[in-house]
Scaffold this motif. Structure first.
Motif, mmCIF file in Angstrom:
data_model
loop_
_atom_site.group_PDB
_atom_site.id
_atom_site.type_symbol
_atom_site.label_atom_id
_atom_site.label_comp_id
_atom_site.label_asym_id
_atom_site.label_seq_id
_atom_site.Cartn_x
_atom_site.Cartn_y
_atom_site.Cartn_z
ATOM 1 N N LYS A 37 14.753 45.109 59.937
ATOM 2 C CA LYS A 37 15.434 44.154 59.428
ATOM 3 C C LYS A 37 15.949 44.085 57.875
ATOM 4 O O LYS A 37 14.932 44.585 57.216
ATOM 5 C CB LYS A 37 14.636 42.689 59.547
ATOM 6 C CG LYS A 37 14.410 42.307 60.983
ATOM 7 C CD LYS A 37 13.688 41.255 61.139
ATOM 8 C CE LYS A 37 13.361 40.839 62.737
ATOM 9 N NZ LYS A 37 12.504 39.550 62.782
ATOM 10 N N PRO A 38 16.936 43.570 57.444
ATOM 11 C CA PRO A 38 17.483 43.581 56.098
ATOM 12 C C PRO A 38 16.542 42.865 55.019
ATOM 13 O O PRO A 38 16.074 41.629 55.618
ATOM 14 C CB PRO A 38 18.779 43.084 55.874
ATOM 15 C CG PRO A 38 19.061 42.332 57.187
ATOM 16 C CD PRO A 38 18.002 42.913 58.102
ATOM 17 N N LEU A 39 16.390 43.444 53.972
ATOM 18 C CA LEU A 39 15.411 42.719 52.716
ATOM 19 C C LEU A 39 16.373 42.413 51.779
ATOM 20 O O LEU A 39 16.884 43.376 51.316
ATOM 21 C CB LEU A 39 14.021 43.459 52.574
ATOM 22 C CG LEU A 39 13.167 43.851 53.380
ATOM 23 C CD1 LEU A 39 12.162 44.856 52.738
ATOM 24 C CD2 LEU A 39 12.426 42.636 53.849
ATOM 25 N N TYR A 40 16.648 41.241 51.495
ATOM 26 C CA TYR A 40 17.527 40.792 50.525
ATOM 27 C C TYR A 40 16.949 40.488 48.996
ATOM 28 O O TYR A 40 15.873 39.684 49.174
ATOM 29 C CB TYR A 40 18.580 39.637 50.759
ATOM 30 C CG TYR A 40 19.536 39.779 51.974
ATOM 31 C CD1 TYR A 40 20.657 40.542 51.715
ATOM 32 C CD2 TYR A 40 19.063 39.507 53.254
ATOM 33 C CE1 TYR A 40 21.461 41.100 52.892
ATOM 34 C CE2 TYR A 40 20.172 39.839 54.152
ATOM 35 C CZ TYR A 40 21.175 40.642 54.214
ATOM 36 O OH TYR A 40 22.041 40.968 54.976
ATOM 37 N N PRO A 41 17.182 41.048 48.077
ATOM 38 C CA PRO A 41 16.370 40.821 46.744
ATOM 39 C C PRO A 41 16.558 39.131 46.482
ATOM 40 O O PRO A 41 17.486 38.577 46.829
ATOM 41 C CB PRO A 41 17.199 41.699 45.796
ATOM 42 C CG PRO A 41 18.326 42.061 46.316
ATOM 43 C CD PRO A 41 18.262 42.078 47.957
ATOM 44 N N ASN A 42 15.450 38.652 45.919
ATOM 45 C CA ASN A 42 15.728 37.217 45.446
ATOM 46 C C ASN A 42 16.201 37.164 44.149
ATOM 47 O O ASN A 42 15.743 37.669 43.321
ATOM 48 C CB ASN A 42 14.127 36.723 45.503
ATOM 49 C CG ASN A 42 14.124 35.331 45.085
ATOM 50 O OD1 ASN A 42 15.159 34.691 45.261
ATOM 51 N ND2 ASN A 42 12.757 34.700 44.834
ATOM 52 N N GLY A 43 17.485 36.741 44.427
ATOM 53 C CA GLY A 43 18.308 36.695 43.004
ATOM 54 C C GLY A 43 17.813 35.613 42.217
ATOM 55 O O GLY A 43 18.346 35.295 40.915
ATOM 56 N N GLY A 44 17.227 34.265 42.692
ATOM 57 C CA GLY A 44 16.801 33.209 41.877
ATOM 58 C C GLY A 44 17.959 32.329 41.760
ATOM 59 O O GLY A 44 18.969 32.446 42.363
ATOM 60 N N GLY A 45 17.742 31.399 40.921
ATOM 61 C CA GLY A 45 18.807 30.516 40.416
ATOM 62 C C GLY A 45 20.002 30.886 39.765
ATOM 63 O O GLY A 45 20.915 30.382 39.930
ATOM 64 N N GLU A 46 19.940 32.328 39.002
ATOM 65 C CA GLU A 46 20.710 32.390 38.440
ATOM 66 C C GLU A 46 21.921 33.122 39.321
ATOM 67 O O GLU A 46 23.156 32.938 38.895
ATOM 68 C CB GLU A 46 20.395 33.669 37.694
ATOM 69 C CG GLU A 46 21.446 34.602 36.776
ATOM 70 C CD GLU A 46 20.940 35.694 35.795
ATOM 71 O OE1 GLU A 46 21.666 36.555 35.656
ATOM 72 O OE2 GLU A 46 19.806 35.491 35.478
ATOM 73 N N ALA A 47 21.662 33.801 40.308
ATOM 74 C CA ALA A 47 22.762 34.496 41.257
ATOM 75 C C ALA A 47 23.210 33.388 41.964
ATOM 76 O O ALA A 47 24.532 33.156 42.262
ATOM 77 C CB ALA A 47 21.918 35.346 42.269
ATOM 78 N N MET A 48 22.332 32.141 42.476
ATOM 79 C CA MET A 48 23.187 30.850 43.243
ATOM 80 C C MET A 48 24.204 30.333 42.253
ATOM 81 O O MET A 48 25.128 29.758 42.491
ATOM 82 C CB MET A 48 22.073 30.023 43.616
ATOM 83 C CG MET A 48 21.241 30.628 44.585
ATOM 84 S SD MET A 48 22.058 31.206 46.101
ATOM 85 C CE MET A 48 22.721 29.529 46.688
ATOM 86 N N GLU A 49 23.722 30.138 40.667
ATOM 87 C CA GLU A 49 24.551 29.661 39.908
ATOM 88 C C GLU A 49 25.769 30.437 39.774
ATOM 89 O O GLU A 49 27.162 29.698 39.741
ATOM 90 C CB GLU A 49 23.948 29.511 38.452
ATOM 91 C CG GLU A 49 24.783 28.595 37.616
ATOM 92 C CD GLU A 49 24.918 27.190 37.788
ATOM 93 O OE1 GLU A 49 26.022 26.635 37.476
ATOM 94 O OE2 GLU A 49 24.188 26.611 38.431
ATOM 95 N N ARG A 50 26.041 31.871 39.690
ATOM 96 C CA ARG A 50 27.029 32.503 39.674
ATOM 97 C C ARG A 50 27.702 32.311 40.913
ATOM 98 O O ARG A 50 29.053 32.361 40.740
ATOM 99 C CB ARG A 50 26.395 33.995 39.643
ATOM 100 C CG ARG A 50 27.463 35.083 39.245
ATOM 101 C CD ARG A 50 26.953 36.413 39.151
ATOM 102 N NE ARG A 50 28.320 37.045 38.802
ATOM 103 C CZ ARG A 50 28.054 38.510 39.037
ATOM 104 N NH1 ARG A 50 26.904 39.085 39.227
ATOM 105 N NH2 ARG A 50 29.257 39.417 38.703
ATOM 106 N N ILE A 51 27.000 32.293 41.798
ATOM 107 C CA ILE A 51 28.012 32.150 43.243
ATOM 108 C C ILE A 51 28.756 30.820 43.262
ATOM 109 O O ILE A 51 29.935 30.707 43.545
ATOM 110 C CB ILE A 51 27.158 32.067 44.269
ATOM 111 C CG1 ILE A 51 26.698 33.510 44.613
ATOM 112 C CG2 ILE A 51 27.824 31.703 45.707
ATOM 113 C CD1 ILE A 51 25.616 33.708 45.724
ATOM 114 N N LYS A 52 28.284 29.736 42.541
ATOM 115 C CA LYS A 52 28.800 28.302 42.592
ATOM 116 C C LYS A 52 29.849 28.536 41.623
ATOM 117 O O LYS A 52 31.047 28.052 41.882
ATOM 118 C CB LYS A 52 27.730 27.492 42.095
ATOM 119 C CG LYS A 52 28.203 25.942 42.137
ATOM 120 C CD LYS A 52 27.141 25.116 41.538
ATOM 121 C CE LYS A 52 27.514 23.699 41.303
ATOM 122 N NZ LYS A 52 26.641 22.796 40.680
#
Length: 106
Positions: free
Chosen positions: A44-59
């Motif tokens: 199963k794939p393990l995705y690194p936890n990007g945290g809030g910074e990655a989510m903000e960048r995606i937004k």
């Protein structure tokens, strides 16, 4: 087992184990370098936890994408008008311009 056989096979086994470990490290490094997800022991794939910074960048990227799509839509509309102007007959275009000018005067 004969100790001579074990002594002659041991270096081959050690080389095989070392080669396997180096291959595993190289494969993992290439996956991380190229953005592929790592896998656990069950595949199963393990995705690194990007945290809030990655989510903000995606937004932010999503918002920018929406703005660019809206701008592209308006540019397509303007391009259609320009194509119509360029391909219409000059007399028809002049008549439309005159109609708009008389409409503004009234």
């Amino acid at each position: 087992m004969n100790p001579e056989i074990v002594n002659s096979i041991a270096p081959v086994g050690a080389i095989a184990v070392f080669t396997g470990m180096v291959g595993w490290v190289a494969t993992t490094w290439l996956k991380v370098k190229n953005g592929y997800p790592l896998e656990n022991s069950w595949g199963k794939p393990l995705y690194p936890n990007g945290g809030g910074e990655a989510m903000e960048r995606i937004k932010l990227i999503s918002e920018e994408n929406a703005q660019l799509q809206a701008e592209l839509g308006s540019l397509k509309d303007r391009m259609a008008v320009l194509e119509r102007i360029a391909t219409d007959q000059p007399s028809r275009l002049a008549a439309e311009i005159d109609a708009l000018a008389t409409k503004q005067l009234n």
